[in-house]
Design an enzyme around this catalytic site. Structure first.
Site, mmCIF file in Angstrom:
data_model
loop_
_atom_site.group_PDB
_atom_site.id
_atom_site.type_symbol
_atom_site.label_atom_id
_atom_site.label_comp_id
_atom_site.label_asym_id
_atom_site.label_seq_id
_atom_site.Cartn_x
_atom_site.Cartn_y
_atom_site.Cartn_z
ATOM 1 N N TYR A 60 0.846 -1.201 0.000
ATOM 2 C CA TYR A 60 0.000 0.000 0.000
ATOM 3 C C TYR A 60 0.880 1.250 0.000
ATOM 4 C CZ TYR A 60 -3.919 -3.047 1.457
ATOM 5 O OH TYR A 60 -4.873 -4.032 1.544
ATOM 6 N N PRO A 207 -16.078 -3.619 2.393
ATOM 7 C CA PRO A 207 -17.385 -3.982 2.949
ATOM 8 C C PRO A 207 -18.488 -3.012 2.545
ATOM 9 C CG PRO A 207 -16.056 -2.944 4.642
ATOM 10 C CD PRO A 207 -15.166 -3.110 3.444
#
Length: 313
Positions: A60, A207
């Protein structure tokens, strides 16, 4: 209330924060739409909201996400828990590569040990899963990682990892996979049932389906998407039109509880049991939004209604 990673693993908050966007200029507009000050404020807001679990990865922002987290953690004495990930690059072909990658991650995080260390993808190239899992088990024995996880592993790959680790007396704690009301493949492909059978916790990334479940993106307010969302057809005008009935249901259920669509969508995942959602957050406002998923529960009939509305044939 904390929940364990795996059967008896380290306990973490029931909701985490995903930090893919922290320091990432490749997929996200770090440095343009938000900066380190926004992320630091997001970090502080998370701690104040009782969210002490952060998921990052060496890839990342090419290490920048870990580095920022390491910096922010120096400014608090709260017991923050960190999950990070090892990326199985093709030229990493022996156990030393795992040790070296972990050493570099710990240095950026400014930590002697990490709560959860996950294999980012089920690639193994020349290394092979046996060498990889043994290298991770070695690190558990040495105390540099507390729990081992995998990410994006199929049911069969998860079984193999679980078996290889068990041979060394180490449990497989986690499989981190995409899971949301709009991405329910793990219910159909055996990943969710296998995780339950083996006592493996699901960490649910994306999510909120990259924001689709927040209600922020509607056909009425359509603007062409930017960043990583450009690649997703669901953000097109016709994609948003298809999604409208689900968003309307999230809104109506949310109104009953005084909650937002995003908070309802996250609460639905928590209601599945054995699932910890890790929504991303780039500023304090998004963290507050996420935190509102905690401290209340959908009714059984609401959980079923949302499941039915998002079930693919």
């Amino acid at each position: 209330m904390e929940v364990p990673l795996g059967l008896n693993g380290p306990a973490v908050s029931p909701l985490g924060i995903g930090t893919w966007a922290w320091g990432d200029k490749l997929f996200w507009n770090y440095g343009k739409e938000y900066d380190a000050a926004d992320l630091q404020a997001a970090f502080k807001t998370a701690l104040d909201s009782g969210i002490l679990f952060f998921d990052t990865a060496e890839i990342y922002g090419f290490g920048e996400s870990e580095r920022l987290l390491g910096e922010f953690m120096q400014q608090t004495d709260r017991p923050v828990t960190i999950a990070t990930k090892y990326f199985p690059l093709p030229w990493r072909f022996n156990a030393d590569a795992v040790a070296d990658a972990l050493t570099a991650s710990l240095k950026r995080l400014q930590l002697p040990t990490v709560t959860l260390y996950q294999v980012h993808w089920p690639f193994d190239f020349l290394m092979g899963q046996t060498t990889l899992m043994n290298a991770l088990a070695d690190e558990v024995k040495q105390g540099r990682i507390q729990a081992v996880g995998v990410s994006n592993y199929s049911a069969e790959q998860m079984r193999q990892a679980h078996r290889l680790l068990a041979d060394r007396g180490v449990p497989l704690a986690v499989n981190q996979v995409q899971y949301s009301l709009l991405a329910r493949q793990i219910e159909r492909n055996g990943v969710l049932s296998t995780a339950r059978e083996l006592g493996v916790t699901i960490l649910a990334y994306s999510p909120l389906a990259q924001g689709l479940l927040t209600g922020k993106y509607t056909p009425e307010t359509y603007t062409p998407p930017t960043g990583a969302r450009k690649l997703d057809p669901r953000f097109s005008r016709s994609g948003l039109e298809k999604l409208a009935p689900v968003i309307n249901l999230l809104k109506s259920i949310g109104e009953r509880h005084g909650r937002t669509p995003a908070q309802v969508a996250l609460n639905w995942l928590i209601a599945q049991g054995n699932v910890i959602p890790i929504p991303g957050a780039k500023n304090p406002n998004q963290v507050e939004q996420n935190a509102g998923a905690l401290g209340w529960s959908l009714t059984e009939s609401e959980v079923a209604e949302l499941a039915a509305a998002t079930q693919k044939d």
